[in-house]
Write a protein that holds these residues in place. Structure first.
Motif, PDB file in Angstrom:
ATOM      1  N   TRP A   1       6.063  -7.079   0.383  1.00 23.51           N
ATOM      2  CA  TRP A   1       6.077  -5.635   0.133  1.00 23.51           C
ATOM      3  C   TRP A   1       4.861  -4.949   0.721  1.00 23.51           C
ATOM      4  N   LYS A   2       3.748  -5.666   0.823  1.00 28.42           N
ATOM      5  CA  LYS A   2       2.550  -5.092   1.438  1.00 28.42           C
ATOM      6  C   LYS A   2       2.767  -4.896   2.936  1.00 28.42           C
ATOM      7  N   TRP A   3       3.359  -5.900   3.589  1.00 28.14           N
ATOM      8  CA  TRP A   3       3.629  -5.798   5.024  1.00 28.14           C
ATOM      9  C   TRP A   3       4.575  -4.639   5.321  1.00 28.14           C
ATOM     10  N   GLU A   4       5.624  -4.511   4.512  1.00 28.65           N
ATOM     11  CA  GLU A   4       6.635  -3.489   4.750  1.00 28.65           C
ATOM     12  C   GLU A   4       6.081  -2.075   4.601  1.00 28.65           C
ATOM     13  N   GLN A   5       5.072  -1.895   3.761  1.00 26.66           N
ATOM     14  CA  GLN A   5       4.523  -0.562   3.537  1.00 26.66           C
ATOM     15  C   GLN A   5       3.970   0.068   4.810  1.00 26.66           C
ATOM     16  N   ALA A   6       3.515  -0.752   5.750  1.00 22.11           N
ATOM     17  CA  ALA A   6       2.932  -0.223   6.989  1.00 22.11           C
ATOM     18  C   ALA A   6       3.834  -0.460   8.186  1.00 22.11           C
ATOM     19  N   THR A   7       5.112  -0.695   7.950  1.00 17.92           N
ATOM     20  CA  THR A   7       6.054  -0.987   9.022  1.00 17.92           C
ATOM     21  C   THR A   7       7.047   0.160   9.189  1.00 17.92           C
ATOM     22  N   THR A   8       7.222   0.600  10.416  1.00 21.40           N
ATOM     23  CA  THR A   8       8.134   1.705  10.707  1.00 21.40           C
ATOM     24  C   THR A   8       9.582   1.237  10.666  1.00 21.40           C
ATOM     25  N   LYS A   9      10.500   2.189  10.701  1.00 22.37           N
ATOM     26  CA  LYS A   9      11.921   1.861  10.668  1.00 22.37           C
ATOM     27  C   LYS A   9      12.358   1.056  11.886  1.00 22.37           C
ATOM     28  N   ASP A  10      11.639   1.221  13.008  1.00 23.60           N
ATOM     29  CA  ASP A  10      11.994   0.457  14.202  1.00 23.60           C
ATOM     30  C   ASP A  10      11.159  -0.808  14.362  1.00 23.60           C
ATOM     31  N   GLY A  11      10.455  -1.206  13.277  1.00 24.44           N
ATOM     32  CA  GLY A  11       9.819  -2.518  13.248  1.00 24.44           C
ATOM     33  C   GLY A  11       8.394  -2.617  13.715  1.00 24.44           C
ATOM     34  N   LYS A  12       7.715  -1.509  13.944  1.00 24.91           N
ATOM     35  CA  LYS A  12       6.309  -1.551  14.341  1.00 24.91           C
ATOM     36  C   LYS A  12       5.427  -1.551  13.091  1.00 24.91           C
ATOM     37  N   THR A  13       4.449  -2.436  13.058  1.00 23.11           N
ATOM     38  CA  THR A  13       3.534  -2.526  11.922  1.00 23.11           C
ATOM     39  C   THR A  13       2.193  -1.949  12.336  1.00 23.11           C
ATOM     40  N   ILE A  14       1.860  -0.772  11.788  1.00 25.29           N
ATOM     41  CA  ILE A  14       0.710  -0.027  12.308  1.00 25.29           C
ATOM     42  C   ILE A  14      -0.591  -0.309  11.552  1.00 25.29           C
ATOM     43  N   GLY A  15      -0.545  -1.191  10.553  1.00 26.81           N
ATOM     44  CA  GLY A  15      -1.765  -1.528   9.834  1.00 26.81           C
ATOM     45  C   GLY A  15      -1.648  -2.881   9.168  1.00 26.81           C
ATOM     46  N   LEU A  16      -2.752  -3.606   9.088  1.00 26.04           N
ATOM     47  CA  LEU A  16      -2.782  -4.880   8.385  1.00 26.04           C
ATOM     48  C   LEU A  16      -3.424  -4.691   7.021  1.00 26.04           C
ATOM     49  N   GLY A  17      -2.779  -5.246   5.998  1.00 26.77           N
ATOM     50  CA  GLY A  17      -3.241  -5.049   4.633  1.00 26.77           C
ATOM     51  C   GLY A  17      -4.522  -5.800   4.329  1.00 26.77           C
ATOM     52  N   THR A  18      -5.384  -5.157   3.585  1.00 29.50           N
ATOM     53  CA  THR A  18      -6.592  -5.820   3.080  1.00 29.50           C
ATOM     54  C   THR A  18      -6.304  -6.253   1.636  1.00 29.50           C
ATOM     55  N   ASP A  19      -6.576  -5.396   0.693  1.00 30.84           N
ATOM     56  CA  ASP A  19      -6.403  -5.746  -0.713  1.00 30.84           C
ATOM     57  C   ASP A  19      -5.143  -5.124  -1.299  1.00 30.84           C
ATOM     58  N   VAL A  20      -4.787  -5.557  -2.486  1.00 31.42           N
ATOM     59  CA  VAL A  20      -3.783  -4.911  -3.319  1.00 31.42           C
ATOM     60  C   VAL A  20      -4.422  -4.663  -4.683  1.00 31.42           C
ATOM     61  N   GLY A  21      -3.708  -3.920  -5.540  1.00 29.44           N
ATOM     62  CA  GLY A  21      -4.263  -3.579  -6.851  1.00 29.44           C
ATOM     63  C   GLY A  21      -3.384  -4.028  -7.993  1.00 29.44           C
ATOM     64  N   PRO A  22      -3.138  -5.343  -8.153  1.00 31.11           N
ATOM     65  CA  PRO A  22      -2.308  -5.803  -9.259  1.00 31.11           C
ATOM     66  C   PRO A  22      -2.897  -5.371 -10.601  1.00 31.11           C
ATOM     67  N   MET A  23      -2.019  -4.883 -11.465  1.00 30.21           N
ATOM     68  CA  MET A  23      -2.458  -4.215 -12.687  1.00 30.21           C
ATOM     69  C   MET A  23      -2.687  -5.181 -13.844  1.00 30.21           C
ATOM     70  N   ALA A  24      -3.786  -4.986 -14.532  1.00 29.23           N
ATOM     71  CA  ALA A  24      -4.077  -5.669 -15.785  1.00 29.23           C
ATOM     72  C   ALA A  24      -4.662  -4.622 -16.737  1.00 29.23           C
ATOM     73  N   ILE A  25      -5.055  -5.064 -17.919  1.00 26.51           N
ATOM     74  CA  ILE A  25      -5.779  -4.200 -18.852  1.00 26.51           C
ATOM     75  C   ILE A  25      -7.130  -4.840 -19.127  1.00 26.51           C
ATOM     76  N   CYS A  26      -8.197  -4.141 -18.799  1.00 30.58           N
ATOM     77  CA  CYS A  26      -9.545  -4.598 -19.129  1.00 30.58           C
ATOM     78  C   CYS A  26      -9.966  -3.953 -20.441  1.00 30.58           C
ATOM     79  N   TYR A  27     -10.665  -4.719 -21.265  1.00 33.28           N
ATOM     80  CA  TYR A  27     -11.026  -4.203 -22.590  1.00 33.28           C
ATOM     81  C   TYR A  27     -12.366  -4.763 -23.037  1.00 33.28           C
TER      82      TYR A  27
END
Length: 440
Positions: free
Chosen positions: A141-167
């Protein structure tokens, strides 16, 4: 990664941005070198790769620039930083629109990647064609976020933000709640409404002057981060007003605000920062990068008093891509550098130092992730919690104006519920603000 609030107006009507232009993108030049040059020629015969970033992404802090320069003695990295994406992105969009003034590498935040991919792809290199780039190394899903409809990938992903709860374990204990992360996660497992119910339990015995959560904006951001569709549908239509998931998230957050479970604060503003330092809240929606924000604002005695628990539902908040403009002075060298910088090994090193969670799944079994701890959370191994959250995050539809809509829901919406407005009044205010901005 980090707070990415506000987005661009349409580039051709942003006179203020046009006037700031290269000044914003040149930003606070901080390359760690001797001459601060960001030109192609560099100094001493070296090629200088200029990198445009926002916030603290941690590449320099993790020693990655120095490592790359050691591996490539003829290369120098010049980092140009604008503190807030709300200033960085409008200028970047203006430069992309005019195809001028772009640096060799430009970061794009996840909330802006859909707009850039849809409208500016012709200005950016297709990174999928670069030697050494393998799409299987990224979360799909990270790769697809920067991919155009005709298949060009214009950016490479660095980080993601998986959610947790800090307390805060000390505040939970004082309020009679469990403190073990596994037991805490069970309290609200599977349902954001259960989190609000825990907040009511906290409030009944809360230490004086404290709230359960940091802000209404943080709560609604977390809830919506766990939905497949929020503001746009898969066809690209704006659906935020008719999507029941958005209204349900808004109403639940407004309920928490009405019950006094969240502070009347806007995240990442000075007043909010001070509530971290003064221990004014017990829990916060927490992608990995939030631990860096907590550390940056907390007093030294807060170290080790935080813990991380699984969120009610898997979700994502934040993440960045690195793009290479075609008009950059050092395109080939920039492509090589971005390929190296986003490789799994470097992503793992970045997480170990900066808590920027990798978008490369192969890192989730590396010791830098499995054994990761954080100064704020003491001896707790936090990597596995975020790894599971990353794998559980939905493949989310991202629209070109996600940031505008989210900001309207938070800064002109749920915050009003902490100031005495009804949920309906807060919703109506948010909708009016959002629709006005979408029409611009």
């Amino acid at each position: 990664m980090r707070a990415r609030i506000r987005t661009a107006r349409k580039a051709m009507v942003v006179a203020a941005v046009a006037s700031l232009g290269a000044g914003l993108l040149a930003g606070c030049a901080d390359d760690g070198g001797s001459d601060g040059s960001s030109s192609g020629g560099g100094s001493g015969g070296k090629t200088t790769i200029s990198v445009g970033l926002f916030g603290t992404m941690g590449f320099k802090e993790a020693g990655l620039y120095a490592e790359y320069e050691k591996l490539n003695p003829k290369i120098k990295i010049a980092e140009n930083v604008v503190e807030r994406n709300e200033n960085y992105y409008p200028a970047l969009l203006n430069h992309l629109t005019t195809n001028s003034g772009l640096l060799d590498v430009q970061a794009v935040e996840v909330a802006n990647i859909a707009e850039v991919t849809a409208t500016q792809a012709d200005k950016l290199e297709d990174m999928s064609k670069v030697s050494g780039v393998d799409k299987s190394k990224w979360l799909p899903w990270k790769w697809e976020q920067a991919t155009t409809k005709d298949g060009k990938t214009i950016g490479l992903g660095t980080d993601v933000g998986p959610m947790a709860i800090c307390y805060r374990t000390d505040l939970f204990k004082q309020a009679g709640l469990p403190t073990d992360p596994a037991e805490v996660g069970k309290l609200w497992s599977g349902d954001w409404a259960k989190l609000v119910q825990v907040g009511e339990r906290y409030k009944s015995k809360a230490p004086k002057g404290t709230f359960f959560m940091d802000s209404p904006g943080g709560l609604i951001q977390a809830i919506l981060g766990s939905e497949e569709e929020k503001f746009y549908d898969s066809s690209g239509e704006v659906i935020y007003k008719t999507n029941p998931a958005v209204k349900a998230a808004f109403d639940l957050t407004a309920e928490a605000a009405k019950k006094g479970l969240v502070q009347s604060q806007t995240q990442f503003q000075p007043g909010w920062n001070s509530t971290i330092a003064n221990n004014k809240f017990a829990a916060i929606a927490c992608p990995p990068w939030m631990l860096g924000t907590i550390k940056g604002n907390a007093k030294p005695d807060a170290a080790g008093k935080w813990a991380v628990a699984v969120a009610p539902k898997g979700g994502n908040w934040g993440g960045t891509f690195l793009t290479v403009p075609k008009s950059g002075k050092n395109v080939k060298e920039a492509q090589k550098f971005v390929t190296w910088l986003t490789a799994p090994e470097q992503q793992a090193k970045l997480f170990k130092v900066q808590a920027s969670f990798p978008s490369a799944p192969s890192t989730y079994t590396m010791p830098e992730v499995t054994g990761a701890t954080n100064e704020m959370t003491g001896d707790q191994k936090i990597g596995p919690i975020f790894a599971e959250a990353a794998k559980a995050a939905p493949v989310q539809v991202i629209g070109p104006k996600d940031q505008i809509i989210m900001q309207g829901l938070t800064d002109n919406g749920v915050i009003l519920a902490t100031k005495g407005k009804s949920a309906k009044e807060a919703w109506d205010s948010a909708v009016k603000t959002i629709d006005n901005k979408l029409d611009q």
